[in-house]
Design an enzyme around this catalytic site. Sequence first.
Site, mmCIF file in Angstrom:
data_model
loop_
_atom_site.group_PDB
_atom_site.id
_atom_site.type_symbol
_atom_site.label_atom_id
_atom_site.label_comp_id
_atom_site.label_asym_id
_atom_site.label_seq_id
_atom_site.Cartn_x
_atom_site.Cartn_y
_atom_site.Cartn_z
ATOM 1 C CE LYS A 192 10.664 6.855 2.530
ATOM 2 N NZ LYS A 192 10.838 5.474 2.115
ATOM 3 C CE LYS A 246 7.369 6.921 0.285
ATOM 4 N NZ LYS A 246 7.978 5.631 0.178
HETATM 5 C C1 PBG Z 1 10.308 2.729 3.092
HETATM 6 C C2 PBG Z 1 9.067 3.023 2.349
HETATM 7 C C3 PBG Z 1 8.026 3.847 2.802
HETATM 8 C C4 PBG Z 1 7.028 3.817 1.838
HETATM 9 C C5 PBG Z 1 7.485 3.023 0.796
HETATM 10 N N1 PBG Z 1 8.748 2.525 1.120
HETATM 11 C C6 PBG Z 1 7.930 4.702 3.979
HETATM 12 C C7 PBG Z 1 8.265 4.176 5.284
HETATM 13 O O1 PBG Z 1 7.806 3.101 5.711
HETATM 14 O O2 PBG Z 1 9.003 4.878 5.983
HETATM 15 C C8 PBG Z 1 5.729 4.539 1.966
HETATM 16 C C9 PBG Z 1 4.756 4.379 0.868
HETATM 17 C C10 PBG Z 1 3.396 4.850 1.198
HETATM 18 O O3 PBG Z 1 3.100 5.356 2.290
HETATM 19 O O4 PBG Z 1 2.549 4.690 0.314
HETATM 20 N N2 PBG Z 1 11.299 2.113 2.353
#
Ligand code: PBG
Length: 323
Positions: A192, A246
């Site tokens: 991520k 991601k």
């Molecule tokens: C963090 C989290 C994120 C997303 C889902 N869970 C990223 C973040 O805020 O750093 C992003 C999902 C998206 O952008 O669709 N636990």
Amino acid sequence: MRLRRLRKTDWMRRMVAETRLDVSDLIWTCIVSDSGLDRVDVPSLPGVQRLSVKALVEEARKASDLGIPALAIFPNISPEFKSEDAREAANPKGIVPEAVRAIKKAVPEIGVIVDVALDPYTSHGHDGLMEGETILNDPTVEALAKVGVMLAEAGADIVAPSDMMDGRIGAVRDALDDAGHADVSIMSYAAKFASGFYGPYRDAIGTSTTLKGDKRTYQMNPANMNIALREVELDLTEGADMVMVKPGMPYLDVISAIKQEFARPTFAFQVSGEYAMMKAAGANGWLDYDRIMMETLMSFKRAGCDGILTYAALEVAEKLKSA
Ligand code: PBG
């Protein structure tokens, strides 16, 4: 040799297609809210709504009827439930476990994936517990393991730790096993990246105004590939059943490398910014939204993904059905 012979007609193009996109490739990412309102639009995520549990169950029914195998739930939490220690995240009466129970009861045939993360629940918007400016690793992992067990108890089929703390997959696996949930799977947000593409998600769950600083001390540097492979290797060693990359589209090379190296179930998260970008270009008449959405989803498959988490799952499933 004339390669164009294989592109001459629609039936020929279909016959020699190397990659296919099927409804079973789609995981619907959805947002449940404790606001008390049934459906609230998110301006930076056109077509996505914050849903009450009741509305989410209705949509889960539709998703399942369309053949979508699973959905992934993210919570929008009212400010009064946010705190330094994110205690609401472990509340068995919280909005997420409530949503899980309601979906499992009304639509038992759809898989339920839950994000195991603290950011929707912390007053500072970070994924970890903090001491001063520091995101604490081990205390966060301990908290996440409890959240994972609580969500498994509520009926979640797959828990998906998304925090990027070290050691969390092993800790969550052990905690699940100790609590008698050996059959609950783990989908790890293994690679991520600290991305600029998460903006609309943070609007949707209400952390864009509260987040202090950035997440670069725990999410990965977008410059790195080797570390992505190490993250995946570690998570698999610790017991992840499947891994995820991601964001998606800017990291197709990472997806491809992971699939080739490990040959495990590999998923991409087409994140909020990717979706919003395409919606915006479509709304302006600059790009054909339907076409580029299908093209990007196909690119994930071509890169080696077994499935894609996307906000567009329902509309794409409808399109696939009518195609
Ligand atoms: C963090 C989290 C994120 C997303 C889902 N869970 C990223 C973040 O805020 O750093 C992003 C999902 C998206 O952008 O669709 N636990």
